[in-house]
Write a protein that holds these residues in place. Structure first.
Motif, mmCIF file in Angstrom:
data_model
loop_
_atom_site.group_PDB
_atom_site.id
_atom_site.type_symbol
_atom_site.label_atom_id
_atom_site.label_comp_id
_atom_site.label_asym_id
_atom_site.label_seq_id
_atom_site.Cartn_x
_atom_site.Cartn_y
_atom_site.Cartn_z
ATOM 1 N N ALA A 155 0.814 -1.217 0.000
ATOM 2 C CA ALA A 155 0.000 0.000 0.000
ATOM 3 C C ALA A 155 0.849 1.269 0.000
ATOM 4 N N VAL A 156 2.172 1.121 0.051
ATOM 5 C CA VAL A 156 3.056 2.295 -0.008
ATOM 6 C C VAL A 156 3.124 2.788 -1.452
ATOM 7 N N PRO A 157 2.798 4.068 -1.696
ATOM 8 C CA PRO A 157 2.814 4.572 -3.077
ATOM 9 C C PRO A 157 4.233 4.659 -3.623
ATOM 10 N N LEU A 158 4.362 4.548 -4.933
ATOM 11 C CA LEU A 158 5.667 4.710 -5.574
ATOM 12 C C LEU A 158 6.071 6.183 -5.543
ATOM 13 N N PRO A 159 7.352 6.481 -5.359
ATOM 14 C CA PRO A 159 7.816 7.875 -5.236
ATOM 15 C C PRO A 159 7.958 8.575 -6.590
ATOM 16 N N THR A 160 6.868 8.822 -7.244
ATOM 17 C CA THR A 160 6.899 9.468 -8.554
ATOM 18 C C THR A 160 7.126 10.973 -8.407
ATOM 19 N N LYS A 161 7.551 11.589 -9.504
ATOM 20 C CA LYS A 161 7.761 13.050 -9.545
ATOM 21 C C LYS A 161 6.496 13.703 -10.079
ATOM 22 N N TRP A 162 5.951 14.660 -9.309
ATOM 23 C CA TRP A 162 4.679 15.285 -9.666
ATOM 24 C C TRP A 162 4.873 16.691 -10.236
ATOM 25 N N THR A 163 3.952 17.057 -11.107
ATOM 26 C CA THR A 163 3.840 18.438 -11.579
ATOM 27 C C THR A 163 2.368 18.838 -11.531
ATOM 28 N N ILE A 164 2.097 19.984 -10.926
ATOM 29 C CA ILE A 164 0.740 20.527 -10.875
ATOM 30 C C ILE A 164 0.748 21.876 -11.586
ATOM 31 N N GLN A 165 -0.058 21.988 -12.622
ATOM 32 C CA GLN A 165 -0.106 23.247 -13.376
ATOM 33 C C GLN A 165 -1.522 23.807 -13.382
ATOM 34 N N PHE A 166 -1.634 25.079 -13.007
ATOM 35 C CA PHE A 166 -2.907 25.789 -13.032
ATOM 36 C C PHE A 166 -2.989 26.602 -14.320
ATOM 37 N N GLY A 167 -4.065 26.395 -15.066
ATOM 38 C CA GLY A 167 -4.229 27.079 -16.338
ATOM 39 C C GLY A 167 -4.883 28.444 -16.187
ATOM 40 N N GLU A 168 -5.015 29.135 -17.299
ATOM 41 C CA GLU A 168 -5.641 30.448 -17.280
ATOM 42 C C GLU A 168 -7.112 30.332 -16.900
ATOM 43 N N PRO A 169 -7.576 31.204 -16.008
ATOM 44 C CA PRO A 169 -8.969 31.119 -15.552
ATOM 45 C C PRO A 169 -9.962 31.427 -16.665
ATOM 46 N N ILE A 170 -11.094 30.766 -16.605
ATOM 47 C CA ILE A 170 -12.192 30.999 -17.544
ATOM 48 C C ILE A 170 -13.257 31.805 -16.814
ATOM 49 N N PRO A 171 -13.470 33.071 -17.183
ATOM 50 C CA PRO A 171 -14.432 33.917 -16.445
ATOM 51 C C PRO A 171 -15.873 33.482 -16.703
ATOM 52 N N THR A 172 -16.718 33.694 -15.702
ATOM 53 C CA THR A 172 -18.142 33.367 -15.838
ATOM 54 C C THR A 172 -19.046 34.538 -15.460
ATOM 55 N N ASP A 173 -18.435 35.643 -14.995
ATOM 56 C CA ASP A 173 -19.252 36.764 -14.521
ATOM 57 C C ASP A 173 -19.891 37.570 -15.647
ATOM 58 N N GLY A 174 -19.538 37.274 -16.901
ATOM 59 C CA GLY A 174 -20.122 38.028 -18.007
ATOM 60 C C GLY A 174 -21.415 37.439 -18.543
ATOM 61 N N TYR A 175 -21.851 36.325 -17.968
ATOM 62 C CA TYR A 175 -23.073 35.673 -18.452
ATOM 63 C C TYR A 175 -24.294 36.150 -17.663
ATOM 64 N N ALA A 176 -25.444 36.079 -18.293
ATOM 65 C CA ALA A 176 -26.691 36.464 -17.643
ATOM 66 C C ALA A 176 -27.046 35.470 -16.546
ATOM 67 N N ALA A 177 -27.954 35.871 -15.662
ATOM 68 C CA ALA A 177 -28.326 35.031 -14.518
ATOM 69 C C ALA A 177 -28.922 33.702 -14.956
ATOM 70 N N GLU A 178 -29.677 33.729 -16.056
ATOM 71 C CA GLU A 178 -30.333 32.499 -16.516
ATOM 72 C C GLU A 178 -29.391 31.577 -17.289
ATOM 73 N N ALA A 179 -28.125 31.974 -17.456
ATOM 74 C CA ALA A 179 -27.169 31.148 -18.213
ATOM 75 C C ALA A 179 -26.932 29.803 -17.551
ATOM 76 N N ALA A 180 -27.074 29.747 -16.214
ATOM 77 C CA ALA A 180 -26.848 28.496 -15.493
ATOM 78 C C ALA A 180 -27.866 27.425 -15.849
ATOM 79 N N GLU A 181 -28.973 27.825 -16.488
ATOM 80 C CA GLU A 181 -30.007 26.867 -16.876
ATOM 81 C C GLU A 181 -29.902 26.467 -18.348
ATOM 82 N N ASP A 182 -28.910 26.995 -19.048
ATOM 83 C CA ASP A 182 -28.745 26.721 -20.476
ATOM 84 C C ASP A 182 -27.884 25.469 -20.644
ATOM 85 N N PRO A 183 -28.459 24.333 -21.023
ATOM 86 C CA PRO A 183 -27.674 23.092 -21.116
ATOM 87 C C PRO A 183 -26.592 23.156 -22.185
ATOM 88 N N MET A 184 -26.842 23.870 -23.282
ATOM 89 C CA MET A 184 -25.833 23.955 -24.338
ATOM 90 C C MET A 184 -24.611 24.737 -23.874
#
Length: 333
Positions: free
Chosen positions: A275-304
């Motif tokens: 159960a001991v994990p293998l000592p692999t080398k990790w990389t964590i990368q955070f990408g550019e944020p995708i804004p959501t504040d420009g959408y209308a209030a009802e956008a959360a109900e738009d499945p498309m």
């Protein structure tokens, strides 16, 4: 043991930080040797830095005793979700940090893409048979972000059904993966982490490593749209190889009531050692944020719209995973 004080989540409260304590300034002698204060002779056989080192240990011991006193008397704070910031900073992060720094040697990129303040939803890939990637992600955000922000992870129901794990998860700031809790956290200005692949990602066979599974129905996008907070894609490389899952004992998994029972080259053949994990080398990368504040209030109900944004986030994470895999020299270095 006294009960902790529960602070309403929306109420303003001082934030404790687990950073270094301020160092007491030592007065230096003036230029005139006649009026200079007499300097105390060091103890025989002691190193020149011994007094300051001893003072540092004294402060640590005093801080530890004060911490224990607060735990015993109940003089500490938790929010409505059970999150204990002091315990997380002083104990849980301290325990995870050696694994993060020395064992997996995590490298973090793009931390500047996480906002300095306000709510944001961090969406990451999920892998590794056991959810160590979520814990390492918490350490990465806290230790590398200039504001030492805390990541509140959305966890599966199973986490809160396990004894001990349930209590530790809540103390560490994890909460149930439901839209209501996630929206409340985001609107309160918290960083929320979600891994939409769920058990499909963490329990996939080794032959399908770094191939993203389905991202559900896009509920995380709907939550971000309602809260008006940005979505930050996150790609984690290295977790896939810590437990190479070559088989799944489905019958045993059903008997135990768990999603899968992993079979790896070392588990269950070597027992607890497997159960001991293998000592692999990790990389964590955070990408550019995708804004959501420009959408209308009802956008959360738009499945498309939700489908398109979900696909955009997924493709960005997958593309970054492939790029990081091409760049890395070895699984272990």
């Amino acid at each position: 043991m006294a009960d902790a004080k529960v602070i309403p989540f929306d109420e303003e409260r001082p934030r404790r930080r687990g950073g270094p304590r301020p160092v007491r300034a030592v007065p230096t002698p003036g230029p005139d040797p006649v009026v200079a204060e007499p300097v105390e002779e060091p103890v025989a056989g002691a190193a020149g830095s011994a007094p300051s080192s001893g003072a540092g240990w004294d402060r640590r011991i005093a801080g530890g005793l004060a911490f224990l006193r607060r735990r015993i008397t109940g003089d500490y704070e938790v929010d409505d979700f059970g999150y204990d910031e002091e315990l997380t900073d002083q104990v849980l992060m301290t325990l995870l940090r050696p694994v993060y720094d020395k064992y997996f040697r995590v490298e973090v990129k793009g931390i500047e893409n996480i906002p300095k303040e306000g709510g944001a939803l961090i969406v990451a890939n999920h892998s590794g048979t056991l959810p160590l990637d979520g814990l390492m992600l918490q350490v990465a955000v806290h230790d590398h972000h200039p504001a030492e922000r805390h990541l509140r992870l959305l966890a599966a129901d199973l986490v809160f059904m396990l004894p001990v794990v349930n209590e530790l998860a809540r103390k560490a700031g994890h909460t149930l993966a439901c839209a209501e809790d996630a929206q409340r956290l985001l609107e309160a200005g918290e960083l929320v982490g979600v891994m939409p692949e769920g058990f499909k990602g963490i329990g996939k066979p080794f032959g399908e490593r770094y191939k993203l599974q389905r991202f559900g129905r896009g509920g995380f996008v709907s939550t971000a749209l309602r809260a008006g907070t940005p979505i930050v894609p996150c790609s984690i490389v290295g977790a896939e190889e810590i437990y190479p899952m070559v088989g799944n004992a489905k019958t045993l998994a059903r008997l135990l009531g768990i999603p899968y029972f992993p079979i790896t080259p070392t588990f269950p053949w070597l027992g607890p050692l497997g159960a001991v994990p293998l000592p692999t080398k990790w990389t964590i990368q955070f990408g550019e944020p995708i804004p959501t504040d420009g959408y209308a209030a009802e956008a959360a109900e738009d499945p498309m719209l939700m489908f398109n944004l979900t696909d955009q986030v997924r493709e960005q994470i997958q593309h970054t995973l492939y790029k990081l895999l091409v760049q890395r020299r070895s699984v272990f270095f």
